[in-house]
Design a protein around this motif. Structure first.
Motif, PDB file in Angstrom:
ATOM      1  N   LYS A   1       0.852  -1.187   0.000  1.00  0.00           N
ATOM      2  CA  LYS A   1       0.000   0.000   0.000  1.00  0.00           C
ATOM      3  C   LYS A   1       0.889   1.238   0.000  1.00  0.00           C
ATOM      4  O   LYS A   1       1.786   1.388   0.834  1.00  0.00           O
ATOM      5  CB  LYS A   1      -0.926   0.015   1.208  1.00  0.00           C
ATOM      6  CG  LYS A   1      -1.827   1.250   1.254  1.00  0.00           C
ATOM      7  CD  LYS A   1      -2.726   1.267   2.489  1.00  0.00           C
ATOM      8  CE  LYS A   1      -3.818   0.227   2.380  1.00  0.00           C
ATOM      9  NZ  LYS A   1      -4.804   0.374   3.499  1.00  0.00           N
ATOM     10  N   LEU A   2       0.640   2.140  -0.950  1.00  0.00           N
ATOM     11  CA  LEU A   2       1.423   3.361  -1.096  1.00  0.00           C
ATOM     12  C   LEU A   2       0.752   4.519  -0.370  1.00  0.00           C
ATOM     13  O   LEU A   2      -0.453   4.720  -0.488  1.00  0.00           O
ATOM     14  CB  LEU A   2       1.577   3.714  -2.583  1.00  0.00           C
ATOM     15  CG  LEU A   2       2.154   5.099  -2.907  1.00  0.00           C
ATOM     16  CD1 LEU A   2       3.587   5.226  -2.402  1.00  0.00           C
ATOM     17  CD2 LEU A   2       2.075   5.375  -4.409  1.00  0.00           C
ATOM     18  N   GLY A   3       1.551   5.293   0.350  1.00  0.00           N
ATOM     19  CA  GLY A   3       1.084   6.529   0.947  1.00  0.00           C
ATOM     20  C   GLY A   3       1.700   7.714   0.236  1.00  0.00           C
ATOM     21  O   GLY A   3       2.910   7.756   0.009  1.00  0.00           O
ATOM     22  N   ILE A   4       0.885   8.676  -0.153  1.00  0.00           N
ATOM     23  CA  ILE A   4       1.352   9.864  -0.869  1.00  0.00           C
ATOM     24  C   ILE A   4       1.128  11.102  -0.010  1.00  0.00           C
ATOM     25  O   ILE A   4       0.009  11.352   0.431  1.00  0.00           O
ATOM     26  CB  ILE A   4       0.613  10.041  -2.212  1.00  0.00           C
ATOM     27  CG1 ILE A   4       0.911   8.873  -3.156  1.00  0.00           C
ATOM     28  CG2 ILE A   4       0.999  11.364  -2.870  1.00  0.00           C
ATOM     29  CD1 ILE A   4       0.123   8.945  -4.467  1.00  0.00           C
ATOM     30  N   ILE A   5       2.202  11.861   0.226  1.00  0.00           N
ATOM     31  CA  ILE A   5       2.046  13.195   0.808  1.00  0.00           C
ATOM     32  C   ILE A   5       1.783  14.130  -0.358  1.00  0.00           C
ATOM     33  O   ILE A   5       2.665  14.405  -1.165  1.00  0.00           O
ATOM     34  CB  ILE A   5       3.300  13.625   1.593  1.00  0.00           C
ATOM     35  CG1 ILE A   5       3.568  12.651   2.739  1.00  0.00           C
ATOM     36  CG2 ILE A   5       3.115  15.047   2.139  1.00  0.00           C
ATOM     37  CD1 ILE A   5       4.824  12.958   3.532  1.00  0.00           C
ATOM     38  N   GLY A   6       0.545  14.561  -0.468  1.00  0.00           N
ATOM     39  CA  GLY A   6       0.114  15.356  -1.619  1.00  0.00           C
ATOM     40  C   GLY A   6      -0.041  16.825  -1.277  1.00  0.00           C
ATOM     41  O   GLY A   6       0.359  17.296  -0.218  1.00  0.00           O
TER      42      GLY A   6
ATOM     43  N   ALA B   1       2.837  14.281   8.577  1.00  0.00           N
ATOM     44  CA  ALA B   1       2.010  13.790   7.469  1.00  0.00           C
ATOM     45  C   ALA B   1       2.363  12.347   7.131  1.00  0.00           C
ATOM     46  O   ALA B   1       1.480  11.526   6.838  1.00  0.00           O
ATOM     47  CB  ALA B   1       2.204  14.684   6.243  1.00  0.00           C
ATOM     48  N   ALA B   2       3.642  12.004   7.181  1.00  0.00           N
ATOM     49  CA  ALA B   2       4.076  10.637   6.888  1.00  0.00           C
ATOM     50  C   ALA B   2       3.567   9.667   7.955  1.00  0.00           C
ATOM     51  O   ALA B   2       3.158   8.541   7.637  1.00  0.00           O
ATOM     52  CB  ALA B   2       5.606  10.582   6.805  1.00  0.00           C
ATOM     53  N   ARG B   3       3.588  10.088   9.216  1.00  0.00           N
ATOM     54  CA  ARG B   3       3.083   9.222  10.291  1.00  0.00           C
ATOM     55  C   ARG B   3       1.594   8.923  10.097  1.00  0.00           C
ATOM     56  O   ARG B   3       1.134   7.807  10.356  1.00  0.00           O
ATOM     57  CB  ARG B   3       3.298   9.883  11.646  1.00  0.00           C
ATOM     58  CG  ARG B   3       4.750   9.928  12.096  1.00  0.00           C
ATOM     59  CD  ARG B   3       4.874  10.326  13.547  1.00  0.00           C
ATOM     60  NE  ARG B   3       6.238  10.732  13.856  1.00  0.00           N
ATOM     61  CZ  ARG B   3       6.666  11.982  13.794  1.00  0.00           C
ATOM     62  NH1 ARG B   3       5.832  12.948  13.456  1.00  0.00           N
ATOM     63  NH2 ARG B   3       7.921  12.264  14.077  1.00  0.00           N
ATOM     64  N   GLU B   4       0.851   9.922   9.655  1.00  0.00           N
ATOM     65  CA  GLU B   4      -0.576   9.717   9.410  1.00  0.00           C
ATOM     66  C   GLU B   4      -0.802   8.699   8.292  1.00  0.00           C
ATOM     67  O   GLU B   4      -1.738   7.900   8.350  1.00  0.00           O
ATOM     68  CB  GLU B   4      -1.243  11.053   9.077  1.00  0.00           C
ATOM     69  CG  GLU B   4      -1.301  12.001  10.274  1.00  0.00           C
ATOM     70  CD  GLU B   4      -1.764  13.396   9.901  1.00  0.00           C
ATOM     71  OE1 GLU B   4      -2.008  13.649   8.695  1.00  0.00           O
ATOM     72  OE2 GLU B   4      -1.877  14.252  10.801  1.00  0.00           O
TER      73      GLU B   4
ATOM     74  N   ALA C   1      -2.557   4.979   8.570  1.00  0.00           N
ATOM     75  CA  ALA C   1      -3.620   4.573   7.644  1.00  0.00           C
ATOM     76  C   ALA C   1      -3.284   3.275   6.917  1.00  0.00           C
ATOM     77  O   ALA C   1      -4.060   2.837   6.056  1.00  0.00           O
ATOM     78  CB  ALA C   1      -3.880   5.684   6.627  1.00  0.00           C
ATOM     79  N   GLY C   2      -2.140   2.680   7.240  1.00  0.00           N
ATOM     80  CA  GLY C   2      -1.801   1.373   6.681  1.00  0.00           C
ATOM     81  C   GLY C   2      -0.809   1.378   5.548  1.00  0.00           C
ATOM     82  O   GLY C   2      -0.555   0.327   4.947  1.00  0.00           O
ATOM     83  N   ALA C   3      -0.211   2.537   5.231  1.00  0.00           N
ATOM     84  CA  ALA C   3       0.761   2.584   4.130  1.00  0.00           C
ATOM     85  C   ALA C   3       2.015   1.781   4.485  1.00  0.00           C
ATOM     86  O   ALA C   3       2.490   1.815   5.617  1.00  0.00           O
ATOM     87  CB  ALA C   3       1.140   4.025   3.819  1.00  0.00           C
TER      88      ALA C   3
END
Length: 231
Positions: free
Chosen positions: A3-8, A68-71, A75-77
């Protein structure tokens, strides 16, 4: 599948491009339109980040982005990335603060330059990218020269990125002036490539506009993200 997490939000236009192009790249890789990657997006306030960078409060920038990365991790990233080049000015500081592995935009860009055998590259981006060495040092260490525009041209490029491209505004007049500026850089500095060092610049410039190799760092970042999702 990871699962990818994006800081947008750095900026919104790039965020939308990353999302749609990662999906398209993943479906192409999987050979099916009936599958989707798992993606979590945390959109931050780019202008708040810029205000901190203006006063050189890099610790606050790193903390803002680390939060933001911790969030994303909560969220499962499984891993994350920032869909802008500018925040990589504090990439190491962010990574030191979080457990979530982050995919740097610089690494695939450098690899592409080496694979193409490029030796002298012009770098365009925000003033934070052009006036600092966080992007250029890895290239220089491998023997690749990085040339930035004149101070006056840097001011012009930064203003057009922030006032137009970050807001999805693409003007033909700006495109023509940017092509003129880049062409002058190429001839004056004997460049064999140009780095589009802002993830919004591809909205304005295409490969056919420039007579040398273009390194689209957003495209290269996206391609690496798709590979890592599938790894």
């Amino acid at each position: 599948m990871k699962k990818l997490g994006i800081i947008g939000g750095i900026g919104p236009e790039a965020t939308m491009s990353y999302y749609s192009e990662i999906i398209a790249g993943y479906q192409h890789r999987m050979g099916s339109l009936e599958t989707l990657p798992e993606i979590v997006i945390n959109s931050i306030n780019m202008y708040h980040m810029f205000s901190l960078l203006e006063v050189q409060d890099y610790a606050a920038v790193a903390t803002y982005l680390a939060d933001a990365a911790r969030e994303l991790q909560q969220a499962g990233a499984d891993f994350g990335l920032m869909c802008g080049n500018t925040p990589h000015i504090v990439f190491e500081r962010i990574q030191e603060q979080v457990d979530l592995p982050l995919l740097s935009i610089i690494t695939p860009s450098l690899k592409a330059a080496q694979d193409k055998g490029l030796r002298r590259l012009g770098l365009l981006g925000t003033k934070f990218t052009m006036q600092h060495d966080f992007f250029t040092v890895p290239f220089i260490r491998t023997g690749i020269d990085i040339i930035t525009p004149s101070p006056e041209d840097q001011t012009y490029i930064h203003r057009k990125i922030v006032e137009e491209l970050e807001n999805g505004i693409v003007l033909e007049q700006t495109r023509q002036e940017m092509i003129r500026l880049i062409t002058t850089m190429i001839h004056s500095n004997h460049l064999d490539g140009i780095i589009l060092g802002c993830t919004e610049l591809p909205l304005l410039l295409q490969n056919t506009d420039i007579p040398v190799d273009i390194l689209d760092i957003a495209k290269l970042h996206i391609q690496q993200a798709v590979e890592d999702i599938c790894a």
